[in-house]
Write an enzyme that holds these catalytic residues in place. Structure first.
Site, short mmCIF file in Angstrom:
data_model
loop_
_atom_site.label_atom_id
_atom_site.label_comp_id
_atom_site.label_asym_id
_atom_site.label_seq_id
_atom_site.Cartn_x
_atom_site.Cartn_y
_atom_site.Cartn_z
N GLY A 65 -6.17 -11.17 7.37
CA GLY A 65 -4.84 -11.50 6.83
C GLY A 65 -3.75 -10.73 7.58
O GLY A 65 -2.66 -11.24 7.82
N ASP A 66 -4.07 -9.50 7.96
CA ASP A 66 -3.10 -8.69 8.70
C ASP A 66 -2.91 -9.22 10.12
O ASP A 66 -1.80 -9.23 10.65
CB ASP A 66 -3.54 -7.22 8.74
CG ASP A 66 -3.72 -6.65 7.35
OD1 ASP A 66 -2.97 -7.06 6.43
OD2 ASP A 66 -4.62 -5.81 7.16
N GLU B 86 0.83 -1.21 0.00
CA GLU B 86 0.00 0.00 0.00
C GLU B 86 0.86 1.26 0.00
O GLU B 86 0.35 2.35 0.24
CB GLU B 86 -0.97 -0.01 1.19
CG GLU B 86 -2.09 -1.02 0.98
CD GLU B 86 -3.11 -1.04 2.10
OE1 GLU B 86 -4.24 -1.47 1.83
OE2 GLU B 86 -2.78 -0.65 3.23
O1 RIB Z 1 -6.33 -5.68 5.08
C1 RIB Z 1 -7.35 -4.84 5.54
C2 RIB Z 1 -6.99 -3.42 5.30
O2 RIB Z 1 -6.97 -3.19 3.92
C3 RIB Z 1 -7.96 -2.42 5.88
O3 RIB Z 1 -7.63 -2.02 7.17
C4 RIB Z 1 -7.93 -1.30 4.86
O4 RIB Z 1 -7.44 -0.10 5.39
C5 RIB Z 1 -7.07 -1.80 3.72
O5 RIB Z 1 -5.79 -1.32 3.81
#
Ligand code: RIB
Length: 305
Positions: free
Chosen positions: A250-251, A138
């Site tokens: 996933g995070d 990102e």
């Molecule tokens: O992976 C989830 C995330 O994807 C969200 O928090 C959103 O901000 C995007 O970045």
């Protein structure tokens, strides 16, 4: 320091919908959550809540979201030394979650797009004190590639989460990472291979291993993960859960995996625990809001430790 996360932060605007509107249509959503998100920030917060010392290198904007994001990092035990204020809007993510807990996400990178290789050089001394560098997509690819090179220069392992999927990502430039954690779509894009069956996924992962990546960890949603390395491959299954919101799962998985791996250097064991942590997060609404602390995680799953 344990982990350096170099990446994004967003403000998540989550609408819980019954269906997507048609073109030109206005519909009402029954519920809404505002929260801190962004793949980088989410991974950092998950690891920090579990007890890791996390260095975050990111850019926020100059708007009303920025101070709240900085306060959120601090509240989660993450120092604001490299949370850089920028003449831009903060990253935002309008998110739509349907009644089957499936999400659709739009990201507006804003300040995240302005994180530069120079920012990494300014943080070099503190990054050098970390045991793992964690990256996502990102931020600009040039900054991602610079972070991979910095990891190699400093002798620090690098984990890349190639999300969201980026068609222009160069396998050549990421081939030295120690861990790559794609989902099936991302794996297909990077390898150029189909991912319709587990055999397909395994063959696609082999393309990345043959390119030089040491560990490919493919997230398979509710089925768990496939871990492939030169030594072989193994599916690590996830426990069954009732999902209400999978946003940021996933995070949560990556934050938890990195937290445990930095401590035990045991990939299979860290993946097993990360499956539980991510599974737990989907049982609650929100992104970071759904992440357990180390104490909550142990209380919820005493049998897995
Ligand atoms: O992976 C989830 C995330 O994807 C969200 O928090 C959103 O901000 C995007 O970045």
């Amino acid at each position: 320091m344990d982990i350096a996360v170099i990446g994004s932060n967003n403000v998540d605007l989550i609408s819980y919908i019954t269906r997507m509107p048609e073109e030109g249509e206005t519909i009402e959503a029954p519920d809404f959550q505002l929260g801190c998100g962004g793949k980088g920030a989410n991974q950092a917060v998950a690891a920090s809540r579990l007890g890791s010392e996390v260095l975050m290198v990111t850019r926020v904007g100059n708007d009303l979201f920025a101070d709240n994001t900085i306060a959120n990092f601090k509240a989660n035990g993450i120092d604001d030394k490299y949370i850089l204020k920028t003449e831009a809007t903060s990253g935002v993510a309008p998110i739509f979650v349907d009644q089957q807990s499936r999400n659709s996400i739009i990201i507006v990178k804003g300040a995240n797009a302005l994180l530069t290789p120079e920012d990494l050089q300014n943080a070099r001394e503190d990054i050098a004190a970390c045991q793992l560098i964690v990256l996502q997509l990102e931020i600009n690819l040039e900054t991602v590639y610079a972070a991979i090179e910095l990891g190699a220069e400093l002798g620090i392992p690098v984990l890349l989460n190639p999300a969201p999927a980026a068609p222009e990502l160069s396998l050549e430039k990421i081939k030295n990472v120690d861990f790559i954690v794609p989902n099936e779509t991302e794996l297909s894009l990077i390898s150029g291979m189909p991912v319709d069956t587990l055999d397909d996924i395994s063959n696609a992962a082999a393309v990345l291993i043959n390119a030089g990546i040491k560990n490919v960890i493919v997230t398979l949603g509710a089925r768990g993960v496939l871990w492939v390395s030169e030594a072989g491959e193994q599916v690590i299954e996830a426990n069954a859960v009732h999902a209400v919101d999978t946003t940021g799962a996933g995070d949560a998985f990556i934050g938890c995996f990195t937290h445990f791996w930095v401590r035990n250097r045991d990939i299979a064991e860290s993946l097993r625990l990360a499956n539980y942590y991510a599974g737990d997060s989907v049982t609650r609404q929100g992104t970071q809001k759904s992440y357990a602390t180390g104490e909550e995680f142990r209380q919820r799953f005493p049998e897995i430790f």
